[in-house]
Design a protein around this motif. Structure first.
Motif, PDB file in Angstrom:
ATOM      1  N   PRO A  75      94.445 -36.864 -15.159  1.00 60.59           N
ATOM      2  CA  PRO A  75      93.642 -35.767 -15.731  1.00 60.59           C
ATOM      3  C   PRO A  75      92.511 -36.313 -16.592  1.00 60.59           C
ATOM      4  N   SER A  76      91.409 -35.610 -16.623  1.00 59.81           N
ATOM      5  CA  SER A  76      90.240 -36.072 -17.378  1.00 59.81           C
ATOM      6  C   SER A  76      90.477 -35.917 -18.878  1.00 59.81           C
ATOM      7  N   ASP A  77      89.662 -36.643 -19.646  1.00 59.96           N
ATOM      8  CA  ASP A  77      89.779 -36.564 -21.101  1.00 59.96           C
ATOM      9  C   ASP A  77      89.457 -35.165 -21.609  1.00 59.96           C
ATOM     10  N   ALA A  78      88.526 -34.482 -20.936  1.00 59.19           N
ATOM     11  CA  ALA A  78      88.172 -33.123 -21.362  1.00 59.19           C
ATOM     12  C   ALA A  78      89.347 -32.169 -21.171  1.00 59.19           C
TER      13      ALA A  78
ATOM     14  N   ALA B 269      93.796 -29.081 -23.588  1.00 59.25           N
ATOM     15  CA  ALA B 269      95.228 -28.794 -23.677  1.00 59.25           C
ATOM     16  C   ALA B 269      95.731 -28.953 -25.102  1.00 59.25           C
ATOM     17  N   ARG B 270      95.262 -29.965 -25.805  1.00 52.83           N
ATOM     18  CA  ARG B 270      95.677 -30.156 -27.198  1.00 52.83           C
ATOM     19  C   ARG B 270      95.186 -28.990 -28.067  1.00 52.83           C
ATOM     20  N   THR B 271      93.966 -28.541 -27.805  1.00 57.39           N
ATOM     21  CA  THR B 271      93.435 -27.406 -28.564  1.00 57.39           C
ATOM     22  C   THR B 271      94.262 -26.148 -28.320  1.00 57.39           C
ATOM     23  N   GLY B 272      94.649 -25.943 -27.065  1.00 59.49           N
ATOM     24  CA  GLY B 272      95.475 -24.783 -26.752  1.00 59.49           C
ATOM     25  C   GLY B 272      96.842 -24.843 -27.405  1.00 59.49           C
ATOM     26  N   GLN B 273      97.420 -26.024 -27.463  1.00 60.22           N
ATOM     27  CA  GLN B 273      98.725 -26.164 -28.114  1.00 60.22           C
ATOM     28  C   GLN B 273      98.636 -25.876 -29.609  1.00 60.22           C
ATOM     29  N   GLU B 274      97.562 -26.315 -30.233  1.00 63.64           N
ATOM     30  CA  GLU B 274      97.395 -26.036 -31.658  1.00 63.64           C
ATOM     31  C   GLU B 274      97.167 -24.552 -31.907  1.00 63.64           C
ATOM     32  N   ALA B 275      96.419 -23.899 -31.003  1.00 62.66           N
ATOM     33  CA  ALA B 275      96.129 -22.475 -31.185  1.00 62.66           C
ATOM     34  C   ALA B 275      97.361 -21.605 -30.948  1.00 62.66           C
ATOM     35  N   SER B 276      98.280 -22.057 -30.122  1.00 63.42           N
ATOM     36  CA  SER B 276      99.473 -21.255 -29.816  1.00 63.42           C
ATOM     37  C   SER B 276     100.481 -21.233 -30.949  1.00 63.42           C
ATOM     38  N   LEU B 277     100.326 -22.125 -31.927  1.00 60.98           N
ATOM     39  CA  LEU B 277     101.227 -22.195 -33.081  1.00 60.98           C
ATOM     40  C   LEU B 277     102.685 -22.422 -32.669  1.00 60.98           C
TER      41      LEU B 277
ATOM     42  N   ALA C  36     104.130 -27.914 -17.454  1.00 61.12           N
ATOM     43  CA  ALA C  36     103.963 -28.334 -16.066  1.00 61.12           C
ATOM     44  C   ALA C  36     102.566 -28.856 -15.774  1.00 61.12           C
ATOM     45  N   ALA C  37     101.569 -28.396 -16.489  1.00 64.94           N
ATOM     46  CA  ALA C  37     100.191 -28.808 -16.210  1.00 64.94           C
ATOM     47  C   ALA C  37     100.009 -30.282 -16.552  1.00 64.94           C
ATOM     48  N   PRO C  38      99.330 -31.060 -15.702  1.00 60.13           N
ATOM     49  CA  PRO C  38      99.126 -32.486 -15.991  1.00 60.13           C
ATOM     50  C   PRO C  38      98.429 -32.733 -17.319  1.00 60.13           C
ATOM     51  N   ALA C  39      97.467 -31.878 -17.692  1.00 61.21           N
ATOM     52  CA  ALA C  39      96.765 -32.079 -18.956  1.00 61.21           C
ATOM     53  C   ALA C  39      97.706 -31.859 -20.138  1.00 61.21           C
ATOM     54  N   SER C  40      98.595 -30.874 -20.049  1.00 64.66           N
ATOM     55  CA  SER C  40      99.555 -30.636 -21.126  1.00 64.66           C
ATOM     56  C   SER C  40     100.532 -31.792 -21.245  1.00 64.66           C
ATOM     57  N   LEU C  41     100.937 -32.364 -20.121  1.00 66.40           N
ATOM     58  CA  LEU C  41     101.817 -33.527 -20.162  1.00 66.40           C
ATOM     59  C   LEU C  41     101.109 -34.726 -20.782  1.00 66.40           C
ATOM     60  N   ALA C  42      99.836 -34.926 -20.414  1.00 67.59           N
ATOM     61  CA  ALA C  42      99.079 -36.071 -20.937  1.00 67.59           C
ATOM     62  C   ALA C  42      98.775 -35.910 -22.417  1.00 67.59           C
TER      63      ALA C  42
END
Length: 675
Positions: free
Chosen positions: A345-348, A353-361, A442-448
């Protein structure tokens, strides 16, 4: 409702006595007779007439006499017996032996009632032809029989268990083909002719055995005569034998019945008396064994459900088998939608994915019961909790449609059930309960975003003729599903190359021990991994006696240990490799996935389980639970070896097909036709 329906019995039926409806709720003439017959002889027959229900009969002593100077009603007790006793006295339960005490009691009762003329009241309808030892007559103190003369009747004990009832005798039959439930495979004339010829051969062989018995008796060889005499048939038994043989062939092989029975007749024509004797001895031994098992004298032999394990013989050397794997590589370039990660997965994407995890609390959906809950990496400050939502109730088994029962309509849909408890889907929230809810990404970006992916690096130290079977076990943490155990075995010999426990990144919510096979005591008792130390340990055949394993500090360390064993061109073998590769965060170009080698008829995402493939293709059992209610869990070393055996089976099948097409083996190289 029952009380309302009962009132209809007081209203005459519109059809009167011409009514033919079974269980009609209206009143008929026979209903009136049944209602009045039981109360015909009672003094209080008209009492509570409006109740309409059965009346309780008066408890009387069948041998009571009039009490001098007593109440006049007591003098009619014996007379009342004639109207209240409508059924014979209860028989003893089956398989009980009556003692002589019952006979004594019965005789005493009869003698005491003779003067009152009531002896005939206690006589059963078939008493003249049946012994009275089977009766159980209640005797009270008013019968005049003393306790000494009427000992207690007790059923006889049977310490040997239930007796095996002998089979009923067979009915005599004539030499005429039996009627079949299905269509007859030939005309009656042909079947009769074949049956007679079959019977003639049985008679001939049986006659020759009789001659041997006579010869042995003339030589005064009693042992041989007795043994041979056991093999002789009576005329009726010969008819039964012929009928059984003909019926079996007509039922089991109706499409080729004509040829089969002709061949069977010819084989009996060529059969000698000695061969007939051997067949009869074998059948007699089987019969004696069946009878011994049925009577409990001999334990039933243990039968393998799967049958004899299939032996895989490719006809190739180990090095040649590894070279052949080039024809079995399963590309995953176009399988990204099914969980495979062919490119990093790309760096973007990882940053998003990291931003989404932080926003989901930390809010996630439970992977088991689909409940929304919140996870707290590092624990919640208020109470130290790792997750909210309380306990998780779920079904750990997958839902499935059971097979239709024989005779069920083809369009009838069966109810979907859970394999864990066999409950119907939708009837309960779950059959087991866990302490916390869990989730997985399951998403590759979330795993990375948790552990970055890495491509297999070049490694010149890896032998060219090496192939590796690979399997992982995962558990749930606050970061999702993470790696807990990594196992690698060499192929095709199955030797353990690497087997270590892994300390996950996040705090553990559930080790998923039922499936991962990793238990808390395994992690607590594991020794820290040391460079140059022994990396094998837990992947032995006896799963109940695990060796103490080693544990590495992170998934990245476990991945580096695997990278030390493989190179980009090393075939990596496994079952459902997308799960294992994503757990270790590896992108490898040379894969052999048994899910793709043995695809499901419906195609992806449907897939055949490893346990099912081993049972159906190789007659071998894996992932077997412990005895009783013990749960052992999966063994990654066992699963890795099982995937390797399935690949060897595919090598054997495909090499056999390629040889038929003209392929040749020259040294360690497979040469195509015309090459």
């Amino acid at each position: 409702m029952d009380a309302v329906l009962k009132n209809f019995k007081k209203i005459p039926c519109p059809a009167a006595d011409r009514c033919t409806l079974p269980g009609c709720q209206w009143q008929h003439s026979w209903d009136k007779e049944e209602a009045t017959a039981p109360a015909a002889g009672h003094d209080g027959a008209n009492e509570n007439k409006e109740d309409g229900g059965p009346r309780k009969r008066r408890k009387v002593s069948p041998t009571a006499h009039a009490v001098p100077g007593g109440d006049s009603t007591k003098t009619n007790i014996v007379a009342d017996v004639s109207t209240t006793v409508k059924k014979p006295v209860s028989l003893l339960p089956l398989k009980r032996k009556a003692t002589t005490a019952t006979n004594t009691t019965t005789a005493a009762i009869r003698s005491s009632t003779t003067s009152s003329g009531t002896a005939s009241l206690l006589r059963l309808p078939s008493e003249a032809s049946k012994p009275t030892s089977g009766l159980r007559v209640p005797v009270s103190s008013s019968t005049g029989v003393s306790a000494a003369s009427s000992p207690k009747v007790t059923p006889s004990s049977n310490p040997a268990g239930p007796k095996v009832m002998p089979p009923p005798p067979r009915k005599p039959e004539t030499l005429n083909p039996r009627h079949l439930k299905s269509a007859a495979p030939a005309t009656h004339t042909f079947r009769l002719s074949a049956l007679k010829m079959l019977h003639d051969q049985f008679v001939r062989l049986n006659t020759e055995l009789k001659k041997e018995v006579t010869a042995a008796a003339a030589k005064k060889d009693d042992t041989a005569a007795t043994e041979t005499k056991k093999l002789l048939f009576t005329p009726q038994e010969l008819i039964w034998l012929a009928l059984d043989e003909e019926e079996k062939m007509a039922t089991d092989k109706p499409s080729i019945y004509t040829g089969v029975i002709k061949n069977r007749i010819m084989s009996y024509k060529r059969m000698t008396a000695s061969k007939w004797r051997e067949e009869r001895l074998a059948e007699l031994k089987k019969k004696e064994t069946r009878e011994a098992i049925a009577s409990g004298k001999m334990p039933a032999p243990a039968k393998s459900i799967l049958g004899t394990p299939k032996v895989v013989d490719t006809g190739l050397t180990p090095a040649q088998e590894v070279a052949f794997l080039a024809h079995l590589i399963t590309p995953i370039k176009d399988l990204a939608q099914h969980g495979y990660v062919p490119v990093m997965p790309s760096d973007a994407d990882v940053a998003a994915a990291r931003t989404g995890q932080e926003a989901s609390l930390g809010w996630e959906k439970c992977d088991r019961c689909t409940t929304r809950f919140q996870v707290f990496p590092g624990r919640r400050e208020e109470d130290g909790a790792l997750a909210s939502g309380g306990k998780c109730t779920y079904h750990w088994g997958k839902a499935y449609f059971p097979d239709r029962a024989p005779g069920a309509a083809k369009l009838a849909l069966s109810e979907k059930r859970y394999r864990c408890c066999n409950q119907t889907v939708g009837t309960s929230t779950g059959c087991v309960q866990a302490d916390t809810h869990v989730f997985k990404a399951a998403a590759p970006a979330s795993l990375a975003a948790v552990v970055p992916f890495a491509e297999t690096p070049e490694n010149r130290a890896v032998p060219k003729d090496r192939a590796v079977c690979f399997d992982c076990e995962m558990g749930y943490t606050v970061r999702g599903m993470e790696l807990l155990r990594l196992t690698a075995t060499s192929w095709p010999d199955g030797k353990v190359l690497l087997d270590v426990l892994v300390h996950p990144v996040g705090e553990v919510l559930d080790l998923n021990s039922r499936f991962s096979g990793v238990w808390p005591e395994d992690i607590l008792g594991a020794e820290p991994w040391r460079p140059g130390g022994e990396v094998g340990g837990g992947g032995d055949e006896n799963k109940e006696k695990k060796k103490k394993m080693q544990i590495v500090s992170s998934p990245m360390v476990a991945r580096d240990l695997l990278f030390a064993l493989i190179a980009p061109e090393t075939p990596l073998i496994g079952h459902g490799l997308e799960n294992d590769l994503n757990a270790v965060r590896i992108i490898h170009p040379t894969l052999i996935d048994t899910i793709l080698l043995f695809p499901h008829p419906r195609g992806l995402p449907a897939r055949n389980g490893l346990k099912m493939l081993m049972a159906s293709l190789l007659n071998r059992s894996i992932q077997v639970e412990g005895t009783g209610k013990t749960v052992i869990g999966h063994d990654s070393a066992e699963d890795a070896r099982a995937a390797g055996e399935l690949v060897r089976l595919k090598v054997m099948e495909k090499w056999r097909m390629m040889k038929g097409l003209g392929w040749k083996l020259v040294g360690e190289e497979f040469v195509p036709p015309g090459g």
